[in-house]
Write a protein that holds these residues in place. Structure first.
Motif, PDB file in Angstrom:
ATOM      1  N   ARG A  68       0.838  -1.202   0.000  1.00 22.61           N
ATOM      2  CA  ARG A  68       0.000   0.000   0.000  1.00 22.61           C
ATOM      3  C   ARG A  68       0.873   1.253   0.000  1.00 22.61           C
ATOM      4  NH1 ARG A  68      -3.753   0.526   5.041  1.00 22.61           N
ATOM      5  NH2 ARG A  68      -1.726   0.713   6.036  1.00 22.61           N
ATOM      6  N   LYS A  69       1.888   1.257   0.838  1.00 20.62           N
ATOM      7  CA  LYS A  69       2.789   2.405   0.931  1.00 20.62           C
ATOM      8  C   LYS A  69       3.492   2.672  -0.408  1.00 20.62           C
ATOM      9  CE  LYS A  69       6.610   4.040   3.829  1.00 20.62           C
ATOM     10  NZ  LYS A  69       7.466   3.684   4.962  1.00 20.62           N
ATOM     11  N   ARG A  70       4.020   1.613  -1.038  1.00 21.10           N
ATOM     12  CA  ARG A  70       4.696   1.769  -2.343  1.00 21.10           C
ATOM     13  C   ARG A  70       3.733   2.247  -3.414  1.00 21.10           C
ATOM     14  NH1 ARG A  70       6.693  -3.288  -1.095  1.00 21.10           N
ATOM     15  NH2 ARG A  70       5.404  -4.220  -2.724  1.00 21.10           N
ATOM     16  N   LEU A  85      -1.665  12.578   0.136  1.00 21.00           N
ATOM     17  CA  LEU A  85      -1.605  11.552   1.181  1.00 21.00           C
ATOM     18  C   LEU A  85      -1.754  12.286   2.509  1.00 21.00           C
ATOM     19  CD1 LEU A  85       1.339   9.396  -0.202  1.00 21.00           C
ATOM     20  CD2 LEU A  85      -1.115   8.967  -0.399  1.00 21.00           C
ATOM     21  N   PRO A  86      -2.986  12.455   2.990  1.00 22.74           N
ATOM     22  CA  PRO A  86      -3.233  13.287   4.174  1.00 22.74           C
ATOM     23  C   PRO A  86      -2.541  12.810   5.446  1.00 22.74           C
ATOM     24  CG  PRO A  86      -5.224  12.115   3.529  1.00 22.74           C
ATOM     25  CD  PRO A  86      -4.207  11.857   2.467  1.00 22.74           C
ATOM     26  N   SER A  91       0.155   6.496   4.829  1.00 24.29           N
ATOM     27  CA  SER A  91      -1.274   6.781   4.888  1.00 24.29           C
ATOM     28  C   SER A  91      -2.123   5.578   4.474  1.00 24.29           C
ATOM     29  CB  SER A  91      -1.569   7.962   3.950  1.00 24.29           C
ATOM     30  OG  SER A  91      -2.911   8.336   4.021  1.00 24.29           O
ATOM     31  N   SER A  92      -3.299   5.480   5.052  1.00 26.25           N
ATOM     32  CA  SER A  92      -4.261   4.468   4.615  1.00 26.25           C
ATOM     33  C   SER A  92      -5.303   5.102   3.698  1.00 26.25           C
ATOM     34  CB  SER A  92      -4.941   3.812   5.819  1.00 26.25           C
ATOM     35  OG  SER A  92      -5.660   4.776   6.547  1.00 26.25           O
ATOM     36  N   CYS A  93      -5.147   6.408   3.440  1.00 24.83           N
ATOM     37  CA  CYS A  93      -6.070   7.136   2.563  1.00 24.83           C
ATOM     38  C   CYS A  93      -5.293   7.858   1.481  1.00 24.83           C
ATOM     39  CB  CYS A  93      -6.864   8.174   3.344  1.00 24.83           C
ATOM     40  SG  CYS A  93      -7.899   7.495   4.629  1.00 24.83           S
ATOM     41  N   ILE A 108      -9.690   7.374  -1.541  1.00 24.12           N
ATOM     42  CA  ILE A 108      -9.568   5.920  -1.503  1.00 24.12           C
ATOM     43  C   ILE A 108      -9.113   5.558  -0.094  1.00 24.12           C
ATOM     44  CG2 ILE A 108      -8.404   3.884  -2.440  1.00 24.12           C
ATOM     45  CD1 ILE A 108     -10.092   5.443  -4.510  1.00 24.12           C
ATOM     46  N   VAL A 109      -9.901   4.738   0.583  1.00 21.68           N
ATOM     47  CA  VAL A 109      -9.543   4.246   1.912  1.00 21.68           C
ATOM     48  C   VAL A 109      -9.139   2.786   1.732  1.00 21.68           C
ATOM     49  CG1 VAL A 109     -10.340   3.813   4.262  1.00 21.68           C
ATOM     50  CG2 VAL A 109     -11.206   5.797   2.999  1.00 21.68           C
ATOM     51  N   TRP A 110      -7.893   2.503   2.065  1.00 20.82           N
ATOM     52  CA  TRP A 110      -7.335   1.165   1.870  1.00 20.82           C
ATOM     53  C   TRP A 110      -7.016   0.566   3.231  1.00 20.82           C
ATOM     54  CZ3 TRP A 110      -2.948   0.109  -2.203  1.00 20.82           C
ATOM     55  CH2 TRP A 110      -2.641  -1.245  -2.221  1.00 20.82           C
TER      56      TRP A 110
END
Length: 175
Positions: A68-70, A85-86, A91-93, A108-110
């Protein structure tokens, strides 16, 4: 980085044919993290006394977090004026905004979920932030059906191609 400490007891029994070991007590001490999913995993592993499930799930959870980070970093670098990337690099969003269309934003919420059996799965959701005036003009409910359509797109194209398509289609971005 996830740090933890393990305390466990093993009961070994031997009969004429084989030796078997069973974890009789398991305590996993984990530093507080930004991932609430891990506390649920720890609780399940301790309850079941299942070290294998704990290590397997933790491994795949960390792998998905790195992916996800990459992926988010890739899109932030490729579309720096559109992608935000807040919560920073981990971030997960992922927010998608365009200065030429103020008030419109896709998020996008991952999340990375761990089910009761320890299986680790990504879960991506699309949230829309659209001005009320635009919502009133949406007679075909395109905006309302966007989250479900995004899930369908994920199933067809996969994560990276779906994000790329969403960015390009929503903002008519050209490479």
């Amino acid at each position: 980085m996830v740090t933890f400490q393990l305390e466990f007891q093993i009961l070994e029994t031997q009969n004429e044919k084989n030796l078997s070991s069973v974890v009789t007590d398991l305590n996993i001490i984990m530093e507080p993290t930004e991932y609430p999913e891990l506390s649920e995993l720890v609780s399940r592993a301790e309850e079941r006394r299942d070290l294998f499930m704990f290590f397997r799930s933790l491994h795949f959870f960390v792998e998905w977090c790195e992916y996800r980070k990459r992926t988010f970093k890739h899109f932030k670098e490729k579309y720096p004026d559109v992608v935000q990337l807040p919560e920073g690099a981990a971030s997960s969003c992922l927010g998608i905004q365009n200065a030429s269309q103020p008030g419109f934003e896709l998020v996008i919420v991952w999340r990375i979920q761990i089910d009761d059996e320890g299986k680790v799965l990504p879960k991506l959701d699309l949230l829309t932030k659209i001005p009320q005036q635009a919502l009133e003009l949406d007679k075909k409910n395109v905006i309302e059906s966007a989250p479900l359509s995004f899930r369908t797109l994920l199933g067809v194209l996969g994560i990276e191609a779906s994000l790329e398509s969403l960015i390009k289609l929503f903002f008519n971005t050209k490479e």
